[in-house]
Motif scaffolding. Sequence first.
Motif, PDB file in Angstrom:
ATOM      1  N   ASP A  14       0.853  -1.203   0.000  1.00 22.88           N
ATOM      2  CA  ASP A  14       0.000   0.000   0.000  1.00 22.88           C
ATOM      3  C   ASP A  14       0.880   1.241   0.000  1.00 22.88           C
ATOM      4  O   ASP A  14       0.414   2.353   0.257  1.00 22.88           O
ATOM      5  CB  ASP A  14      -0.916   0.007   1.229  1.00 22.88           C
ATOM      6  N   HIS A  15       2.151   1.055  -0.310  1.00 25.63           N
ATOM      7  CA  HIS A  15       3.129   2.141  -0.216  1.00 25.63           C
ATOM      8  C   HIS A  15       2.888   3.241  -1.240  1.00 25.63           C
ATOM      9  O   HIS A  15       3.258   4.388  -1.005  1.00 25.63           O
ATOM     10  CB  HIS A  15       4.540   1.586  -0.364  1.00 25.63           C
ATOM     11  N   HIS A  46       3.406   6.258   0.985  1.00 28.75           N
ATOM     12  CA  HIS A  46       4.705   6.946   0.816  1.00 28.75           C
ATOM     13  C   HIS A  46       4.865   7.575  -0.554  1.00 28.75           C
ATOM     14  O   HIS A  46       5.728   8.425  -0.747  1.00 28.75           O
ATOM     15  CB  HIS A  46       5.865   5.961   1.015  1.00 28.75           C
ATOM     16  N   TYR A  91      -0.145   1.589  15.194  1.00 27.05           N
ATOM     17  CA  TYR A  91       1.007   2.483  15.151  1.00 27.05           C
ATOM     18  C   TYR A  91       0.749   3.722  16.011  1.00 27.05           C
ATOM     19  O   TYR A  91       0.279   4.740  15.520  1.00 27.05           O
ATOM     20  CB  TYR A  91       1.258   2.958  13.706  1.00 27.05           C
ATOM     21  N   LYS A 102       5.493  -2.117  15.083  1.00 26.82           N
ATOM     22  CA  LYS A 102       6.910  -1.883  14.778  1.00 26.82           C
ATOM     23  C   LYS A 102       7.754  -2.679  15.775  1.00 26.82           C
ATOM     24  O   LYS A 102       7.367  -2.846  16.944  1.00 26.82           O
ATOM     25  CB  LYS A 102       7.243  -0.398  14.928  1.00 26.82           C
ATOM     26  N   GLY A 143       9.543  -2.424   7.981  1.00 25.95           N
ATOM     27  CA  GLY A 143      10.403  -1.248   8.039  1.00 25.95           C
ATOM     28  C   GLY A 143      11.232  -1.044   6.783  1.00 25.95           C
ATOM     29  O   GLY A 143      11.117  -1.808   5.811  1.00 25.95           O
ATOM     30  N   GLY A 161       6.811  -5.001   3.537  1.00 24.46           N
ATOM     31  CA  GLY A 161       6.741  -4.459   2.186  1.00 24.46           C
ATOM     32  C   GLY A 161       8.113  -4.268   1.601  1.00 24.46           C
ATOM     33  O   GLY A 161       8.650  -5.120   0.893  1.00 24.46           O
ATOM     34  N   ARG A 162       8.748  -3.127   1.993  1.00 25.28           N
ATOM     35  CA  ARG A 162      10.001  -2.726   1.331  1.00 25.28           C
ATOM     36  C   ARG A 162      11.107  -3.761   1.453  1.00 25.28           C
ATOM     37  O   ARG A 162      11.898  -3.931   0.521  1.00 25.28           O
ATOM     38  CB  ARG A 162      10.465  -1.373   1.903  1.00 25.28           C
TER      39      ARG A 162
HETATM   40  P1  FBP Z   1       7.174  -1.861   5.306  1.00 24.20           P
HETATM   41  O1  FBP Z   1       7.458  -3.308   5.590  1.00 24.20           O
HETATM   42  O2  FBP Z   1       7.699  -1.442   3.973  1.00 24.20           O
HETATM   43  O3  FBP Z   1       7.630  -0.972   6.436  1.00 24.20           O
HETATM   44  O4  FBP Z   1       5.599  -1.740   5.175  1.00 24.20           O
HETATM   45  C1  FBP Z   1       4.738  -1.870   6.274  1.00 24.20           C
HETATM   46  C2  FBP Z   1       3.789  -0.697   6.302  1.00 24.20           C
HETATM   47  O5  FBP Z   1       2.915  -0.764   7.407  1.00 24.20           O
HETATM   48  C3  FBP Z   1       2.970  -0.545   5.034  1.00 24.20           C
HETATM   49  O6  FBP Z   1       1.797  -1.287   5.037  1.00 24.20           O
HETATM   50  C4  FBP Z   1       2.727   0.924   5.013  1.00 24.20           C
HETATM   51  O7  FBP Z   1       2.602   1.433   3.727  1.00 24.20           O
HETATM   52  C5  FBP Z   1       3.958   1.489   5.656  1.00 24.20           C
HETATM   53  O8  FBP Z   1       4.536   0.483   6.436  1.00 24.20           O
HETATM   54  C6  FBP Z   1       3.630   2.673   6.519  1.00 24.20           C
HETATM   55  O9  FBP Z   1       4.816   3.060   7.160  1.00 24.20           O
HETATM   56  P2  FBP Z   1       4.953   4.418   7.953  1.00 24.20           P
HETATM   57  O10 FBP Z   1       3.561   4.894   8.263  1.00 24.20           O
HETATM   58  O11 FBP Z   1       5.733   4.063   9.175  1.00 24.20           O
HETATM   59  O12 FBP Z   1       5.677   5.324   7.057  1.00 24.20           O
END
Ligand code: FBP
Length: 262
Positions: free
Chosen positions: A21-22, A26, A146, A179, A204, A230-231
Amino acid sequence: MIHGADDAITRDGKALILAYDHGLEHGPVDFEPVPATTDPSTVFDVGTHDAVTAVAVQKGVAEAYYPSYEDDVTLLAKLNGTSNLWMGEPDSAVNWSADYAAELGADAIGFTLYGGSNHEVEMAEEFRQAQEQAREHDMGVVMWSYPRGQGLKDDTSPDTIAYASRLGLELGADIAKVKYPGSADAMHWAVRSAGDMKVVMSGGSKTSDEAFLSTVREAMDAGASGLAVGRNVFQRENPEAILDGLEAVIFDDASVDEALSA
Ligand code: FBP
């Protein structure tokens, strides 16, 4: 938490959720390391790996791409989300309902809660509606828990992450995604705080294979039920290789050394 509600998105009680969902959270900047990942099909292809128990996407990506993958991928509908362009106190728009997600074939919903934000109350009420609708469809419920916002000094301190996982239990999630709080002891406290509910670690930003697998190993040893990532997967040139390693650690209880050679 309803026992078994998360069966469709777990294997042997553990989860490896591939988050994609990045593009919303992001922006396309997250696709720059591997430009092919700008195309959702590339990441859905990665999601067909045996290790992946569900792929989490937003509505538009689900509508457009999931129909081609419904036989090979389990869909987790990430219901809320906001762009990085938003500069206010942490908040997240609800972009689709659990009802509509069920219509599209999702087996679970995902929902972000920013505990501690000035918008926590509205977000919790929105979660309530989504969670109850998900129950009507026997869908699993994953909370992206979060804590962040004006009142919070450290959003990954042991007590904050334990509180984050506890919020998932209290509000009716099957799995809380938190996290990593920085140590096995702190992760253990977060897992204990969640009672019977499952806690998974959030991936992360990208790190080395060894560093990433070591953290996942630590989290699993501390009682975590897997990972939502994700990443650390899709920003690798060879995402299948890290998924082989993650599969070994999460499902086969492998050591980091064993996983590195998986
Ligand atoms: P990652 O593994 O890339 O960190 O993704 C997890 C996630 O929760 C994604 O679903 C979301 O897009 C992103 O991290 C949000 O990260 P943040 O709000 O900390 O920037």
